[in-house]
Structures are given as structure tokens and as C-alpha cells.
Design an enzyme around this catalytic site. Structure first.
Site, PDB file in Angstrom:
ATOM      1  N   GLN A 149      38.923  -6.463 110.162  1.00 24.03           N
ATOM      2  CA  GLN A 149      38.466  -6.201 111.189  1.00 24.03           C
ATOM      3  C   GLN A 149      39.016  -6.985 112.410  1.00 24.03           C
ATOM      4  OE1 GLN A 149      34.581  -7.985 109.911  1.00 24.03           O
ATOM      5  NE2 GLN A 149      34.289  -8.907 111.783  1.00 24.03           N
ATOM      6  N   GLU A 193      23.469 -22.452 114.648  1.00 23.94           N
ATOM      7  CA  GLU A 193      22.208 -22.432 114.324  1.00 23.94           C
ATOM      8  C   GLU A 193      21.941 -20.864 114.360  1.00 23.94           C
ATOM      9  OE1 GLU A 193      19.214 -23.842 114.215  1.00 23.94           O
ATOM     10  OE2 GLU A 193      20.476 -25.664 113.306  1.00 23.94           O
ATOM     11  N   GLY A 194      22.662 -20.258 115.058  1.00 23.37           N
ATOM     12  CA  GLY A 194      22.319 -18.645 115.016  1.00 23.37           C
ATOM     13  C   GLY A 194      22.437 -17.995 113.695  1.00 23.37           C
ATOM     14  N   HIS A 195      23.324 -18.470 112.929  1.00 22.14           N
ATOM     15  CA  HIS A 195      23.622 -17.889 111.329  1.00 22.14           C
ATOM     16  C   HIS A 195      22.267 -18.517 110.653  1.00 22.14           C
ATOM     17  CE1 HIS A 195      27.977 -18.294 112.715  1.00 22.14           C
ATOM     18  NE2 HIS A 195      27.737 -16.986 112.501  1.00 22.14           N
ATOM     19  N   GLY A 235      31.872 -17.796 108.738  1.00 20.47           N
ATOM     20  CA  GLY A 235      31.983 -19.128 108.621  1.00 20.47           C
ATOM     21  C   GLY A 235      31.729 -19.794 110.059  1.00 20.47           C
ATOM     22  N   GLN A 274      27.199  -3.811 116.390  1.00 21.42           N
ATOM     23  CA  GLN A 274      27.674  -4.037 114.949  1.00 21.42           C
ATOM     24  C   GLN A 274      26.230  -3.684 114.257  1.00 21.42           C
ATOM     25  OE1 GLN A 274      29.798  -7.559 113.423  1.00 21.42           O
ATOM     26  NE2 GLN A 274      27.620  -8.494 112.843  1.00 21.42           N
ATOM     27  N   GLY A 303      22.455 -10.288 113.382  1.00 22.19           N
ATOM     28  CA  GLY A 303      21.927 -11.049 114.801  1.00 22.19           C
ATOM     29  C   GLY A 303      22.054 -10.085 115.806  1.00 22.19           C
TER      30      GLY A 303
HETATM   31  P1  AMP Z   1      29.778 -13.996 112.662  1.00 24.73           P
HETATM   32  O1  AMP Z   1      29.980 -15.051 111.573  1.00 24.73           O
HETATM   33  O2  AMP Z   1      30.161 -14.442 114.049  1.00 24.73           O
HETATM   34  O3  AMP Z   1      30.331 -12.633 112.398  1.00 24.73           O
HETATM   35  O4  AMP Z   1      28.105 -13.621 112.768  1.00 24.73           O
HETATM   36  C1  AMP Z   1      27.494 -13.319 111.455  1.00 24.73           C
HETATM   37  C2  AMP Z   1      26.068 -13.028 111.813  1.00 24.73           C
HETATM   38  O5  AMP Z   1      25.261 -14.148 112.760  1.00 24.73           O
HETATM   39  C3  AMP Z   1      25.881 -11.838 112.516  1.00 24.73           C
HETATM   40  O6  AMP Z   1      24.972 -11.014 112.158  1.00 24.73           O
HETATM   41  C4  AMP Z   1      25.931 -12.176 113.997  1.00 24.73           C
HETATM   42  O7  AMP Z   1      25.206 -11.187 114.655  1.00 24.73           O
HETATM   43  C5  AMP Z   1      24.915 -13.261 113.905  1.00 24.73           C
HETATM   44  N1  AMP Z   1      24.903 -14.147 115.052  1.00 24.73           N
HETATM   45  C6  AMP Z   1      26.095 -14.682 115.610  1.00 24.73           C
HETATM   46  N2  AMP Z   1      25.763 -15.369 116.601  1.00 24.73           N
HETATM   47  C7  AMP Z   1      24.396 -15.466 116.647  1.00 24.73           C
HETATM   48  C8  AMP Z   1      23.348 -15.827 117.461  1.00 24.73           C
HETATM   49  N3  AMP Z   1      23.612 -16.682 118.432  1.00 24.73           N
HETATM   50  N4  AMP Z   1      22.024 -15.715 117.397  1.00 24.73           N
HETATM   51  C9  AMP Z   1      21.643 -14.932 116.182  1.00 24.73           C
HETATM   52  N5  AMP Z   1      22.617 -14.364 115.296  1.00 24.73           N
HETATM   53  C10 AMP Z   1      23.651 -14.703 115.604  1.00 24.73           C
END
Ligand code: AMP
Length: 263
Positions: A61, A35-37, A31, A125, A119
Site C-alpha cells: 500500500q 490511543e486511537g488503535h 503498528g 479506507q 477508525g
Molecule cells: P494504521 O495503523 O494507521 O493503519 O491504523 C489502523 C486502524 O486504526 C485504522 O482502522 C485507522 O483508521 C485506525 N485509527 C488510526 N488513528 C485513529 C484515531 N485517531 N482514532 C480512531 N481510529 C484510528
């Protein structure tokens, strides 16, 4: 878009899609989407007919001192990712990657996707999930997507909102220091200690971290420390604390000299 909250429904949708000849891409998240997601979701959309995105804050986790302490009733089986889960992030957060691997396996079993999008920001991970897929014969392609950054270089993260304005000003010092290490390698320096010393100096000056949890040059596959950056390249990985916020980042690069020397 269909929102489903039951595993059986998710599996049914995904199976029907694949039975009618479509491919399915999967993006797991916790959640707080940014923009990364979205970059992972867009990439998955380009490559598949159907996309599954999960939003699940995984109790398993988070360590005892973190946001969640609850374990689902009756839940007892977990995945042990092995030694890779004990170093770097794993050393800071005991049990974290066991929780990650377990929930990712559960989600993969529900979605049964053709490809999984992760990511690079969380490179450890990604490597743990890649190893799990290989070791346990999970029929999924694991795709690692580039880190999305703010204009000043700070990697997008749901944690960035916890930074005060002054701390936010210091935060890009992490990637600036890493980029300086990359420049040094590109100028021909291969010695890891020399590169790390420069990166640490810039990091201390520019980010003024309250703590450096780790800063290391590691093998791209095993994530074990390297003494030289050679043709295969290395990941510069780092985790720091600024105030109460923990920031992680990484950069992949090769040494020019290493690239030439072994080409
Ligand atoms: P999270 O919700 O933080 O567990 O992230 C979910 C997915 O988004 C994971 O695969 C992260 O590596 C990826 N992610 C988080 N931040 C970024 C980012 N800045 N750029 C690219 N992918 C990201």
C-alpha cells in the site's frame, strides 16, 4: 495474549475459538500503536470473546516514493476496489487502496473474524473495505469507530510525531476549521460552497497549511461531493500538509435546516 507470526497458526487459533462457540473481533494496524488503535481494541474486546490484532506494515500500500518499495516475491493477485479508490486519498496516493483492500482481504481470510473494527479517521479506507465486504460476500461485519483526538482536537496519528513544535501548534487548525463548518451547518446553512469557503478561510488562517491536498463535503456513503448538506448529513473531509507531514481528518454533520426541511 498470544503472539503469532504465521498465518496458519493464526487461522488455527481463530477457528478453534469459533468452533467452541466464541466470537472473534479483528483490528488490523500497522503498528506504532496509540490511543486511537486502543479504542478499536477495547471496543472489539467489549463485543467479542477473542480479539485478533495484526501489526503489519504492508509493502503493497505504499507508493514508490513512500516508505516501502518491496513487493513480496511471487505475489501477483490484488483487489481492485473500483472508482472509490481513485478519489481523495487515492488520487494523492496511486495504488494505495488496492494495497489496503488486498491486505485486508488476506488478513480476513486468515482470521475469519465475525467483525472488523476500523477508525473513522480513515473514512475512505473504511468505505472501501465495507464495499469490498459487500461486493465479494465476505461474511464479516465492518464497524467504524469514532476518531480519538488530543485535547486540542488533533486526531491521533502515528504521523504526529513528525511535526516540529511550531507545526504541532498549527495542526489543530484543521479540526478547528472543520468544527466551524459544522457550526455553520448546524446554524441552518446547507450550501456546501458557503460552508467550504468558511472552512477554507479558517484553515488557512489557523493551520497555515503548506498545501491543501483537498477539502470537500461528500456524501456519507459514496464519498462523492455534495452541493448541499441535507438530512442525510455529509462528511467534511480534508488533507493538508504542514511542513513535511501530511494530516487527514474528517467530521460528519447534518444541517439543521436540512434536517427540519426533510423530516
Ligand atoms: P494504521 O495503523 O494507521 O493503519 O491504523 C489502523 C486502524 O486504526 C485504522 O482502522 C485507522 O483508521 C485506525 N485509527 C488510526 N488513528 C485513529 C484515531 N485517531 N482514532 C480512531 N481510529 C484510528
Amino acid at each position: 495474549m498470544r503472539i503469532v507470526t504465521r498465518g496458519a497458526e493464526l487461522r488455527g487459533l481463530s477457528r478453534r475459538a469459533r468452533q467452541s462457540g466464541m466470537t472473534v473481533g479483528f483490528v488490523p494496524t500497522m503498528g506504532s500503536l496509540h490511543e486511537g488503535h486502543l479504542s478499536l481494541i477495547r471496543r472489539a474486546r467489549r463485543e467479542h470473546h477473542r480479539i485478533a490484532v495484526s501489526v503489519f506494515v504492508n509493502p503493497l500500500q505504499f507508493g514508490p516514493k513512500e516508505d516501502f518499495t518491496l513487493y513480496p516475491a511471487g505475489f501477483s493477485t490484488t483487489v481492485d476496489p473500483g472508482p472509490l479508490a481513485e478519489i481523495w486519498e487515492g488520487a494523492q496516493r496511486p495504488g494505495h487502496f488496492r494495497g489496503v483492500a488486498s491486505i485486508v482481504l488476506k488478513l480476513l481470510n486468515l482470521v475469519e473474524p465475525d467483525a472488523l473494527y476500523l477508525g473513522q479517521k480513515d473514512i475512505q479506507q473504511a468505505r472501501i473495505v465495507q464495499s469490498m465486504a459487500r461486493d465479494l460476500d465476505i461474511p464479516v461485519r465492518v464497524i467504524v469507530c469514532p476518531t480519538i483526538r488530543e485535547r486540542d482536537g488533533l486526531a491521533l496519528s502515528s504521523r504526529n510525531v513528525y511535526l516540529t513544535p511550531a507545526e504541532r501548534g498549527r495542526a489543530p487548525g484543521l479540526i478547528r476549521a472543520m468544527r466551524e463548518g459544522r457550526e455553520l451547518a448546524r446554524s441552518g446553512v446547507t450550501d456546501a460552497r458557503r460552508i467550504l469557503a468558511r472552512v477554507r478561510g479558517t484553515l488557512r488562517r489557523e493551520a497555515r497549511p503548506d498545501k491543501i491536498d483537498y477539502l470537500a463535503l461528500v456524501d456519507p456513503a459514496t464519498l462523492l461531493p455534495v452541493t448541499r448538506v441535507d438530512r442525510g448529513g455529509a462528511f467534511l473531509i480534508g488533507a493538508i500538509r504542514i511542513g513535511n507531514t501530511r494530516l487527514i481528518d474528517n467530521l460528519y454533520f447534518r444541517s439543521r435546516q436540512g434536517a427540519k426541511g426533510r423530516a
